[in-house]
Scaffold this active site. Structure first.
Site, PDB file in Angstrom:
ATOM      1  N   ASN A 158       0.771  -1.222  -0.071  1.00 53.37           N
ATOM      2  CA  ASN A 158      -0.029  -0.059  -0.045  1.00 53.37           C
ATOM      3  C   ASN A 158       0.777   1.312   0.024  1.00 53.37           C
ATOM      4  OD1 ASN A 158       0.433   0.777   2.905  1.00 53.37           O
ATOM      5  ND2 ASN A 158      -0.466  -1.211   3.288  1.00 53.37           N
TER       6      ASN A 158
ATOM      7  N   ASP B  73      -3.640  -6.141   4.889  1.00 52.27           N
ATOM      8  CA  ASP B  73      -4.623  -7.117   5.621  1.00 52.27           C
ATOM      9  C   ASP B  73      -4.876  -8.226   4.771  1.00 52.27           C
ATOM     10  OD1 ASP B  73      -4.957  -4.698   7.488  1.00 52.27           O
ATOM     11  OD2 ASP B  73      -6.407  -3.777   6.169  1.00 52.27           O
TER      12      ASP B  73
ATOM     13  N   LYS C  36       9.346 -16.735 -10.787  1.00 55.69           N
ATOM     14  CA  LYS C  36       8.552 -15.623 -11.320  1.00 55.69           C
ATOM     15  C   LYS C  36       7.501 -16.255 -12.299  1.00 55.69           C
ATOM     16  CE  LYS C  36       9.024 -11.824 -14.425  1.00 55.69           C
ATOM     17  NZ  LYS C  36       9.591 -11.332 -15.700  1.00 55.69           N
TER      18      LYS C  36
ATOM     19  N   ASP D   2      -3.898  -9.787  12.437  1.00 59.71           N
ATOM     20  CA  ASP D   2      -4.175  -8.494  13.019  1.00 59.71           C
ATOM     21  C   ASP D   2      -3.145  -8.265  14.323  1.00 59.71           C
ATOM     22  OD1 ASP D   2      -5.088  -6.214  14.504  1.00 59.71           O
ATOM     23  OD2 ASP D   2      -7.262  -6.429  13.413  1.00 59.71           O
ATOM     24  N   ILE D   3      -2.162  -7.196  14.180  1.00 63.95           N
ATOM     25  CA  ILE D   3      -1.340  -7.143  14.907  1.00 63.95           C
ATOM     26  C   ILE D   3      -1.506  -6.561  16.310  1.00 63.95           C
ATOM     27  CG2 ILE D   3       1.071  -5.955  15.377  1.00 63.95           C
ATOM     28  CD1 ILE D   3       1.680  -6.183  12.342  1.00 63.95           C
TER      29      ILE D   3
ATOM     30  N   LYS E 200     -12.835   0.896  16.645  1.00 68.26           N
ATOM     31  CA  LYS E 200     -11.520   0.269  16.801  1.00 68.26           C
ATOM     32  C   LYS E 200     -10.887   0.256  17.919  1.00 68.26           C
ATOM     33  CE  LYS E 200      -7.573   0.143  13.584  1.00 68.26           C
ATOM     34  NZ  LYS E 200      -6.997   0.691  12.229  1.00 68.26           N
TER      35      LYS E 200
ATOM     36  N   LYS F  87      -9.686  -3.152  19.673  1.00 68.08           N
ATOM     37  CA  LYS F  87      -8.199  -3.372  20.058  1.00 68.08           C
ATOM     38  C   LYS F  87      -7.668  -2.938  21.483  1.00 68.08           C
ATOM     39  CE  LYS F  87      -7.790  -3.768  15.057  1.00 68.08           C
ATOM     40  NZ  LYS F  87      -6.978  -3.224  13.873  1.00 68.08           N
TER      41      LYS F  87
END
Ligand SMILES: Cc1cc2nc3c(=O)[nH]c(=O)nc-3n(C[C@H](O)[C@H](O)[C@H](O)COP(=O)(O)O)c2cc1C
Length: 399
Positions: free
Chosen positions: A207, A286, A296, A312-313, A344, A348
């Protein structure tokens, strides 16, 4: 950042004194008050007008030392909150080591109670000469803060140690100086940057996160005295952090590169139990391809990828959370910012949640919504650097 701080720059007779001009400009931009004093050697290289134009103040030379009716060495010694000698020549270091007060700059250094940073800069052989090394050792024992010269191409054309660090690095040293050391003795884990999930050995999903917020958080924690562990999703860490080794007890941040989300999670799990604070500023992927190909993939026909969730850390670590203060980040659509941020934070088990709207991703400033245990506050157009300071101010209030 340096608003109203009084900084005295002592300039001695080395070729690198041209960099002092840029340092003065940077300090002024940060709001500092700067005065320059030239050594007798420096007067051979540059005229005071150059520094007066940059500081907006009178520049002192040795001819001011014996002016009737004033004692500039005492006045300047008392005025300065911090003094930088840049560059510091071999000749000047040797005179300072002996406690000479034969010229204005030397006398004011003998008379000051302000912390003094020395930035030695000279040819490598001059630097390595036993006399210079002995002078530096003695000056260190007197309490002078000696910044290691950089390596690289020197003005004399040789390559080696002895360069004056770049002005931006010197600016960081001053910023670190004026930060409180209120996190000394604390251990902080920070995740930063995007991770990669490999499709084959050369292609990957990632990302657009730059990791800049994480870098600024690392810098803030380090400058405030903390021991920092950074789990960095990029291959390389592109930022420079000054070595504060003159504060011998503040360790240089440990930067651990972790390419995939699983790697970041495994490292985080190993370090987290040891730390006091965990800041999840990384942008781990994610999703990852269900299977990754060796070698390749050939471009023969369209490829359909099946993706599965990565660990999910922050959520994973919240299960083993003990004494740690944890801080999470959320990048969400503006309209849904508060709703997502609240859920969230609860999911968490974060002590602080910092949310910013999607459209500000990658920008240097953003609007932020910060949720704490008992408060919720909005900040408009805040720079990432100011955000990093604010985050540690808020953590300080929680602990
Ligand atoms: C062109 C030139 C460049 C110099 N560069 C340096 C230098 O980078 N570092 C250094 O220690 N001395 C350097 N010197 C020697 C100093 O200028 C000399 O020792 C002088 O007396 C230093 O004055 P100060 O004690 O006021 O600094 C240089 C001399 C010349 C002529």
């Amino acid at each position: 950042m340096l608003s109203k701080h009084k900084i005295l720059i002592g300039i001695t007779g080395g070729i690198a004194l041209y960099k002092a001009c840029e340092v003065i400009r940077l300090l002024k931009k940060e709001g500092a008050q700067v005065k320059a004093v030239l050594s007798t050697g420096a007067e051979e290289f540059a005229r005071p007008l150059l520094f007066s134009a940059l500081t907006g103040e009178k520049t002192y030379t040795n001819s001011d030392f014996f002016s009737a009716g004033s004692m500039p060495h005492i006045e300047l010694a008392n005025w300065a909150e911090a003094i930088l000698i840049l560059p510091a020549t071999a000749s000047f270091l040797s005179k300072l080591r002996c406690g000479q007060a034969s010229e204005l700059l030397l006398a004011l250094l003998l008379a000051t109670r302000a912390p003094v940073y020395l930035f030695p800069s000279m040819n490598t052989v001059m630097l390595e000469h036993p006399a210079t090394q002995e002078n530096l050792k003695v000056l260190r024992s007197y309490g002078y803060l000696i910044y290691e010269p950089a390596e690289g191409e020197l003005a004399c054309g040789e390559i080696g140690k002895g360069r004056l660090p770049e002005p931006l690095e010197i600016l960081e040293v001053i910023k670190a100086h004026f930060k409180p050391k209120d996190f000394f003795g604390k251990k902080v884990l920070i995740t930063g940057g995007p991770t990669r999930e490999y499709i084959d050995e050369v292609r990957f999903i990632t990302n657009a996160s730059s990791g800049k917020t994480a870098y600024l958080l690392v810098k803030e924690a380090y400058f405030r005295g903390a021991e920092v562990f950074l789990l960095w999703g990029h291959k390389e860490f592109p930022y420079e952090l000054p070595k504060l080794n003159y504060f011998s007890d503040i360790p240089y941040p440990k930067i651990i590169t972790t390419l995939t989300t699983q790697e970041m999670f495994d490292q985080a799990r190993a370090i987290f139990p040891e730390v006091d604070i965990g800041i999840f500023a990384g942008a781990p992927c994610d999703f990852k391809p269900k299977s990754s190909h060796t070698g390749k993939l050939k471009k023969r026909e369209p490829l359909t990828l099946e993706l599965e969730l990565t660990p999910d850390i922050a959520k994973g670590l919240s299960k083993i959370k003990d004494k740690q203060i944890t801080i999470g980040f959320a990048l969400e659509e503006r309209e849904k910012l508060l709703t997502y941020a609240l859920s969230k934070k609860a999911e968490k088990d974060f002590n602080l949640l910092i949310a910013n709207p999607l459209e500000t991703a990658g920008a240097d400033t953003s609007d932020y919504l910060i949720l704490g245990p008992v408060f919720q506050e909005e900040f408009k157009n805040l720079s990432k650097e100011k955000l990093a300071t604010l985050v540690f101010d808020l953590i300080g209030r929680l602990s």
